[in-house]
Design a protein around this motif. Structure first.
Motif, PDB file in Angstrom:
ATOM      1  N   UNK A   1      43.344  12.400  43.869  1.00 36.89           N
ATOM      2  CA  UNK A   1      42.955  11.197  43.139  1.00 36.89           C
ATOM      3  C   UNK A   1      43.268  11.314  41.656  1.00 36.89           C
ATOM      4  N   UNK A   2      43.268  12.532  41.135  1.00 35.41           N
ATOM      5  CA  UNK A   2      43.471  12.771  39.706  1.00 35.41           C
ATOM      6  C   UNK A   2      44.930  13.087  39.373  1.00 35.41           C
ATOM      7  N   UNK A   3      45.837  12.773  40.322  1.00 37.83           N
ATOM      8  CA  UNK A   3      47.285  12.936  40.149  1.00 37.83           C
ATOM      9  C   UNK A   3      47.696  14.395  39.964  1.00 37.83           C
ATOM     10  N   UNK A   4      46.911  15.308  40.471  1.00 33.22           N
ATOM     11  CA  UNK A   4      47.291  16.718  40.494  1.00 33.22           C
ATOM     12  C   UNK A   4      47.811  17.068  41.892  1.00 33.22           C
ATOM     13  N   UNK A   5      48.750  17.989  41.967  1.00 36.68           N
ATOM     14  CA  UNK A   5      49.335  18.360  43.251  1.00 36.68           C
ATOM     15  C   UNK A   5      48.303  19.031  44.149  1.00 36.68           C
ATOM     16  N   UNK A   6      48.331  18.662  45.412  1.00 41.61           N
ATOM     17  CA  UNK A   6      47.504  19.328  46.411  1.00 41.61           C
ATOM     18  C   UNK A   6      48.247  20.588  46.866  1.00 41.61           C
ATOM     19  N   UNK A   7      47.630  21.722  46.697  1.00 43.15           N
ATOM     20  CA  UNK A   7      48.274  22.995  47.013  1.00 43.15           C
ATOM     21  C   UNK A   7      48.212  23.271  48.517  1.00 43.15           C
ATOM     22  N   UNK A   8      49.357  23.736  49.033  1.00 44.71           N
ATOM     23  CA  UNK A   8      49.438  24.095  50.455  1.00 44.71           C
ATOM     24  C   UNK A   8      49.626  25.594  50.580  1.00 44.71           C
TER      25      UNK A   8
ATOM     26  N   UNK B   1      59.080  25.504  53.013  1.00 44.34           N
ATOM     27  CA  UNK B   1      59.406  24.375  53.882  1.00 44.34           C
ATOM     28  C   UNK B   1      58.469  23.187  53.690  1.00 44.34           C
ATOM     29  N   UNK B   2      57.355  23.387  53.035  1.00 41.78           N
ATOM     30  CA  UNK B   2      56.328  22.356  52.919  1.00 41.78           C
ATOM     31  C   UNK B   2      56.847  21.108  52.217  1.00 41.78           C
ATOM     32  N   UNK B   3      57.608  21.275  51.145  1.00 40.21           N
ATOM     33  CA  UNK B   3      58.116  20.128  50.405  1.00 40.21           C
ATOM     34  C   UNK B   3      59.033  19.279  51.269  1.00 40.21           C
ATOM     35  N   UNK B   4      59.822  19.940  52.128  1.00 43.98           N
ATOM     36  CA  UNK B   4      60.680  19.193  53.028  1.00 43.98           C
ATOM     37  C   UNK B   4      59.880  18.395  54.038  1.00 43.98           C
ATOM     38  N   UNK B   5      58.779  18.966  54.520  1.00 45.82           N
ATOM     39  CA  UNK B   5      57.916  18.249  55.458  1.00 45.82           C
ATOM     40  C   UNK B   5      57.338  16.999  54.805  1.00 45.82           C
TER      41      UNK B   5
ATOM     42  N   UNK C   1      44.733  23.412  52.529  1.00 46.15           N
ATOM     43  CA  UNK C   1      45.076  22.451  51.483  1.00 46.15           C
ATOM     44  C   UNK C   1      43.954  22.481  50.453  1.00 46.15           C
ATOM     45  N   UNK C   2      44.334  22.499  49.187  1.00 44.25           N
ATOM     46  CA  UNK C   2      43.311  22.618  48.133  1.00 44.25           C
ATOM     47  C   UNK C   2      43.627  21.672  46.982  1.00 44.25           C
ATOM     48  N   UNK C   3      42.595  20.896  46.612  1.00 48.21           N
ATOM     49  CA  UNK C   3      42.649  20.077  45.404  1.00 48.21           C
ATOM     50  C   UNK C   3      41.745  20.719  44.359  1.00 48.21           C
ATOM     51  N   UNK C   4      42.219  20.768  43.126  1.00 49.60           N
ATOM     52  CA  UNK C   4      41.432  21.394  42.056  1.00 49.60           C
ATOM     53  C   UNK C   4      40.247  20.536  41.637  1.00 49.60           C
ATOM     54  N   UNK C   5      40.160  19.306  42.129  1.00 52.15           N
ATOM     55  CA  UNK C   5      39.009  18.462  41.822  1.00 52.15           C
ATOM     56  C   UNK C   5      39.097  17.793  40.463  1.00 52.15           C
TER      57      UNK C   5
END
Length: 240
Positions: free
Chosen positions: A171-178, A158-162, A202-206
């Motif tokens: 900032x580095x154009x990578x998807x933020x994982x939920x 459901x996250x994508x719909x939200x 929520x996690x960004x790979x940095x």
């Protein structure tokens, strides 16, 4: 010589002209007067003043224009050395050149010393942009929990719909994982334990783009953590 009054010829030793004009002094020497040119030296001084003002008022990056000042001062020195009778300002040009070189070396040393701080500020800027994006996502998740989810955060599907059909990026154009985090909730009516998405991560790979490394940016339940802090939390939970 000629009389300056009537233009008639007058003997050099005469006291007056036939027109009645009298001489009150010796005639001017017609030998040309040589005056040294100070333009090149003064130009270098003016350029130095302009560069200093630009650095103070606008930006320190304009200090690179000191190269133009050094060239102008060197040119003035060269002209004064080759033709000292015609060009002056040798000492002024030399002082301008020395001052510009000393200032340039000082600015270069200052810049080199602050390179690590500049990289750190750039890294903090990148992290701040990613954290701002995470806060925006957390706000949307909270709206979902209060208005749609009946106290639960959305599932992964459901996250994508939200998010309106597109996944958030860092900032580095990578998807933020939920990742929703579930907790068991007892339902006394049916006598079994249900699971509800009461928390989220929520996690960004940095910057390195690899998840699980020390540069990861992590938000849990609206609070930001480093990857090392999350690992410590996991260890503590396992020991309980």
């Amino acid at each position: 010589m000629l009389c300056p009054c009537c233009g008639g010829r007058v003997f050099r030793g005469a006291r007056e002209c036939g027109c009645g004009a009298r001489f009150v002094g010796e005639p001017l020497d017609e030998t040309p007067i040589e005056v040294q040119r100070l333009g090149p030296a003064m130009t270098s001084v003016a350029l130095l003043a302009l560069v200093v003002i630009a650095v103070v008022v606008v930006t320190k990056w304009l200090a690179v224009a000191a190269v133009l000042v050094m060239w102008s001062a060197w040119r003035a020195l060269r002209l004064a050395r080759l033709d000292g009778e015609w060009y002056g300002g040798y000492k002024t040009a030399a002082a301008t050149l020395s001052l510009t070189i000393a200032g340039s070396l000082a600015l270069a040393a200052y810049g080199i010393a602050h390179i690590p701080q500049a990289f750190e500020n750039y890294r903090l800027k990148q992290a701040a942009a990613t954290q701002a994006s995470m806060h925006h996502v957390a706000s949307l998740l909270e709206d979902y929990r209060l208005k749609v989810g009946h106290g639960s955060y959305p599932s992964t599907q459901e996250f994508k719909g939200v998010m309106g059909g597109s996944l958030p990026t860092d900032y580095w154009d990578s998807s933020i994982k939920y990742q929703p985090r579930t907790d068991p909730v007892a339902d006394t009516a049916i006598g079994i334990a249900l699971f509800s998405n009461t928390n989220f991560e929520l996690r960004s790979a940095g910057p390195d783009g690899v998840a699980g490394t020390d540069d990861d940016i992590i938000m849990r339940d609206g609070i930001l953590f480093t990857n090392s802090e999350v690992k410590k939390q996991t260890v503590v939970q396992q020991l309980r």
